[in-house]
Every structure is written in structure tokens, then in C-alpha cells.
Scaffold this motif. Structure first.
Motif, PDB file in Angstrom:
ATOM      1  N   GLN A 133     -42.725  37.731 -35.050  1.00 27.47           N
ATOM      2  CA  GLN A 133     -42.272  36.350 -34.879  1.00 27.47           C
ATOM      3  C   GLN A 133     -41.075  36.059 -35.787  1.00 27.47           C
ATOM      4  OE1 GLN A 133     -43.295  34.424 -32.503  1.00 27.47           O
ATOM      5  NE2 GLN A 133     -42.214  32.581 -33.072  1.00 27.47           N
ATOM      6  N   ARG A 134     -41.110  36.551 -37.014  1.00 27.26           N
ATOM      7  CA  ARG A 134     -39.975  36.374 -37.937  1.00 27.26           C
ATOM      8  C   ARG A 134     -38.696  36.958 -37.344  1.00 27.26           C
ATOM      9  NH1 ARG A 134     -42.689  38.519 -43.280  1.00 27.26           N
ATOM     10  NH2 ARG A 134     -43.855  36.686 -43.899  1.00 27.26           N
ATOM     11  N   LEU A 144     -37.470  34.806 -34.432  1.00 27.27           N
ATOM     12  CA  LEU A 144     -36.882  33.553 -34.900  1.00 27.27           C
ATOM     13  C   LEU A 144     -35.556  33.781 -35.618  1.00 27.27           C
ATOM     14  CD1 LEU A 144     -40.029  31.616 -36.190  1.00 27.27           C
ATOM     15  CD2 LEU A 144     -38.800  31.290 -34.035  1.00 27.27           C
ATOM     16  N   GLU A 167     -34.720  23.548 -36.383  1.00 28.82           N
ATOM     17  CA  GLU A 167     -36.138  23.797 -36.095  1.00 28.82           C
ATOM     18  C   GLU A 167     -36.508  25.254 -36.364  1.00 28.82           C
ATOM     19  OE1 GLU A 167     -40.051  23.221 -35.274  1.00 28.82           O
ATOM     20  OE2 GLU A 167     -38.522  21.674 -35.590  1.00 28.82           O
ATOM     21  N   LYS A 199     -36.871  25.782 -40.064  1.00 33.77           N
ATOM     22  CA  LYS A 199     -38.142  25.256 -40.574  1.00 33.77           C
ATOM     23  C   LYS A 199     -39.284  26.228 -40.297  1.00 33.77           C
ATOM     24  CE  LYS A 199     -36.963  20.370 -40.014  1.00 33.77           C
ATOM     25  NZ  LYS A 199     -37.230  19.153 -39.201  1.00 33.77           N
ATOM     26  N   ARG A 200     -39.312  26.753 -39.082  1.00 31.80           N
ATOM     27  CA  ARG A 200     -40.381  27.691 -38.721  1.00 31.80           C
ATOM     28  C   ARG A 200     -40.300  28.981 -39.537  1.00 31.80           C
ATOM     29  NH1 ARG A 200     -41.615  27.099 -32.317  1.00 31.80           N
ATOM     30  NH2 ARG A 200     -41.703  24.826 -32.292  1.00 31.80           N
ATOM     31  N   ILE A 249     -41.759  28.473 -42.956  1.00 31.36           N
ATOM     32  CA  ILE A 249     -43.224  28.525 -42.901  1.00 31.36           C
ATOM     33  C   ILE A 249     -43.694  29.975 -42.838  1.00 31.36           C
ATOM     34  CG2 ILE A 249     -45.250  28.000 -41.467  1.00 31.36           C
ATOM     35  CD1 ILE A 249     -43.700  25.368 -40.680  1.00 31.36           C
TER      36      ILE A 249
END
Length: 90
Positions: free
Chosen positions: A21-22, A25, A77, A80-81, A84
Motif C-alpha cells: 500500500q505504501r 500511494l 489526501e 495524509k494516508r 498514517i
């Protein structure tokens, strides 16, 4: 901070998912950064100045301005993700 207990196998799966996922993104954010840079070059103003002028109503309604606005919102956005995800410790 909440604690999550996982088996060793589950931890490996979650680590792989978070890592994947990193990467996704980060790639997407880089693409939006390039779009923002293109807008900045094309219109000879920074994104910060564009946003100030756009929200002040100084720019007419045009799809190009809304494309720039969307690219900025998407970049923000995604950032931000990523923040996290970078905070997850397994």
C-alpha cells in the motif's frame, strides 16, 4: 495507542500489505506531484498562489482550474494516508 495482536503468519501478511500500500500511494502521490508541477509551469504560478486566487474567486470557472484543484486535493489526501502508514510499527 491501540495494540493489535497477530500471529506470526498474520504479521507477515499485514507487513506485506502495508508495504504494498505504501508503494502504491507513493507512486500515486508522485504522479500527482508531477501534475501539480506541470500546472505550475503552464500557468506560471505556484500551487499555493493558485489556491489563494482560486478560493478568492479571482479565477474564472474553467475545467483546467478544477483539474489543478483536484490534483492538489488528491496529493494532500495521499500524503495524509502515507503519514498514517509510515506510523504503523509491526
Amino acid at each position: 495507542m491501540p495494540t493489535l495482536t497477530l500471529s506470526a503468519q498474520a504479521t507477515d501478511v499485514v507487513k506485506a500489505a502495508v508495504s504494498s500500500q505504501r508503494r502504491l500511494l507513493e507512486t500515486s502521490r508522485q504522479e500527482y506531484r508531477h501534475r501539480l508541477e506541470g500546472c505550475e509551469r503552464r500557468h506560471r504560478m505556484s500551487t499555493k498562489r493558485f489556491l489563494r486566487r482560486f478560493h478568492a474567486g479571482e479565477l474564472h470557472d474553467s475545467p483546467m482550474w478544477f483539474d489543478w484543484l483536484f490534483a492538489h486535493q488528491a496529493y494532500t489526501e495521499l500524503s495524509k494516508r502515507l503519514t498514517i502508514l509510515h506510523g504503523i510499527r509491526l
